[in-house]
Design an enzyme around this catalytic site. Sequence first.
Site, PDB file in Angstrom:
ATOM      1  N   ALA A 134      25.846  74.576  78.434  1.00 56.62           N
ATOM      2  CA  ALA A 134      25.960  74.344  79.882  1.00 56.62           C
ATOM      3  C   ALA A 134      25.795  72.857  80.200  1.00 56.62           C
ATOM      4  O   ALA A 134      25.099  72.124  79.489  1.00 56.62           O
ATOM      5  CB  ALA A 134      24.918  75.158  80.624  1.00 56.62           C
ATOM      6  N   GLY A 179      25.560  77.814  75.168  1.00 59.20           N
ATOM      7  CA  GLY A 179      26.748  78.458  75.695  1.00 59.20           C
ATOM      8  C   GLY A 179      27.987  78.214  74.859  1.00 59.20           C
ATOM      9  O   GLY A 179      28.915  79.027  74.867  1.00 59.20           O
ATOM     10  N   GLU A 182      27.803  80.854  72.306  1.00 56.72           N
ATOM     11  CA  GLU A 182      28.055  82.127  72.966  1.00 56.72           C
ATOM     12  C   GLU A 182      29.548  82.318  73.209  1.00 56.72           C
ATOM     13  O   GLU A 182      30.077  83.427  73.082  1.00 56.72           O
ATOM     14  CB  GLU A 182      27.287  82.197  74.278  1.00 56.72           C
ATOM     15  CG  GLU A 182      25.778  82.337  74.080  1.00 56.72           C
ATOM     16  CD  GLU A 182      25.010  82.335  75.382  1.00 56.72           C
ATOM     17  OE1 GLU A 182      24.300  83.319  75.656  1.00 56.72           O
ATOM     18  OE2 GLU A 182      25.125  81.343  76.138  1.00 56.72           O
ATOM     19  N   GLU A 202      18.334  77.704  73.508  1.00 54.95           N
ATOM     20  CA  GLU A 202      17.823  77.780  74.875  1.00 54.95           C
ATOM     21  C   GLU A 202      16.302  77.855  74.971  1.00 54.95           C
ATOM     22  O   GLU A 202      15.716  77.379  75.957  1.00 54.95           O
ATOM     23  CB  GLU A 202      18.441  78.997  75.585  1.00 54.95           C
ATOM     24  CG  GLU A 202      19.891  78.817  75.995  1.00 54.95           C
ATOM     25  CD  GLU A 202      20.876  79.151  74.885  1.00 54.95           C
ATOM     26  OE1 GLU A 202      22.082  79.250  75.166  1.00 54.95           O
ATOM     27  OE2 GLU A 202      20.438  79.308  73.720  1.00 54.95           O
TER      28      GLU A 202
END
Length: 332
Positions: A134, A179, A182, A202
Amino acid sequence: AAPAAAMAAALGGLGLLRPRLRLAAAAAATSAALGRTSHRAPPLRGGVVAAALPSAGRSYGSQAKEEEELRVRYLDDEHKGIVVLGLNRSHAKNALSKNLVKMMSKAVDALKSDKKVRTVVFRSEVPGIFCAGADLKERAKMHSSEVSSFVSRARATINELANLPVPTIAAIDGTALGGGLELALACDIRVAASSAKMGLVETKLAIIPGAGGTQRLPRTIGVSLAKELIFSARIVDGEEAKSIGLISHVVEQNEAGDAAYRRALALAREFLPQGPVAMRVAKLAINQGMEVDLVTGLAIEEACYAQTIPTKDRIEGLLAFKEKRPPRYKGE
C-alpha cells in the site's frame, strides 16, 4: 466461491442427501458462477498492442502519468490471447494508491468478460520492484474512515483478480511486499527471479495483511509456515519461496531484469493451444472444489465437465485429433 461455500454448508447440514441431489446443487452453483463469467462488457483497450517479447520500448520517467500507472497490453502474433497488466508507478515503487487500485479494478472488470483473452500476466514495468504494498504516504493523509474504505476496495479488486475466469500468472522480478505479495497470491501461478524478495510484513506496522494474505498464504504454503512468516514479517528470496511452495518457478535474473516475465510468457504460451472453454471451466472446478469436501467437489467436477460437452470447441478438438492436426479453437 460464495455460492460454492453456501452449497457446501447446505450439503453438510443435510448430510444424507443422495448423490443426485448433491450433483444438482453443485450444478446449480456452477451454472450460476458460469453465468456471472459470461456477462459481456466492452473490453478495455487502454494499453499498447505489443508483438513478440514486449520488453523493449519501456520508459521509466521519475513521475509516471496517472493514465500510465497501469499499462494494459494485448499481445499479438504468437502471443495472441495473452494480456499483460504492467504496474508502472516508478516514483512510488508501484505502491498501491487509490488511483492504481481504481485502474486495476476497471482493467480486471473488462478482462473478465473479454472472450478473446486466454491468459493474463501481471508484472512490473519498473526494474527491481514488483509492488511495495500500500502507498503509506497517501494513507497517512487519509481519515480513518477513508483507510477502511481503501482497504475494502483493494481487497475487492484483488478478489476480482483471483476470480478472473482465465489463468493468471504473476511475474515477480523484484520486491513484492505486503499488498504486493497479496496481489501475487491472487494469481493462479507465481514465477519469480531468484533475487526477488517477498513477504507479508504488515505486523511490523502493528496491522495484519488486509487484502487476502491471511487466507491465501495458508492455502498456498500451509497453516503453520504461513503463521511463521506473518508473525515474523520475514522476507524470503526466490529460492526460498520456491522451496516452501510460495512460487511455482524460480529463474536466475537476466541483464534486462525481466527473467520472471519471460518465464511467465513461456508458461502462458503453453496454455494458448488448449480449449478456451475447457480452461475456464477447469479453473472454476478447481477453485470451487478446493473449498468443499471431496464428494461435493467431485459433483462440481461432473457439473463442470457437462459444460464442455455441447461446445463447438469439443467437436473441433475431436475432429482435429482424428485428422491429426492442431485444433483451431474459437472459444465456443
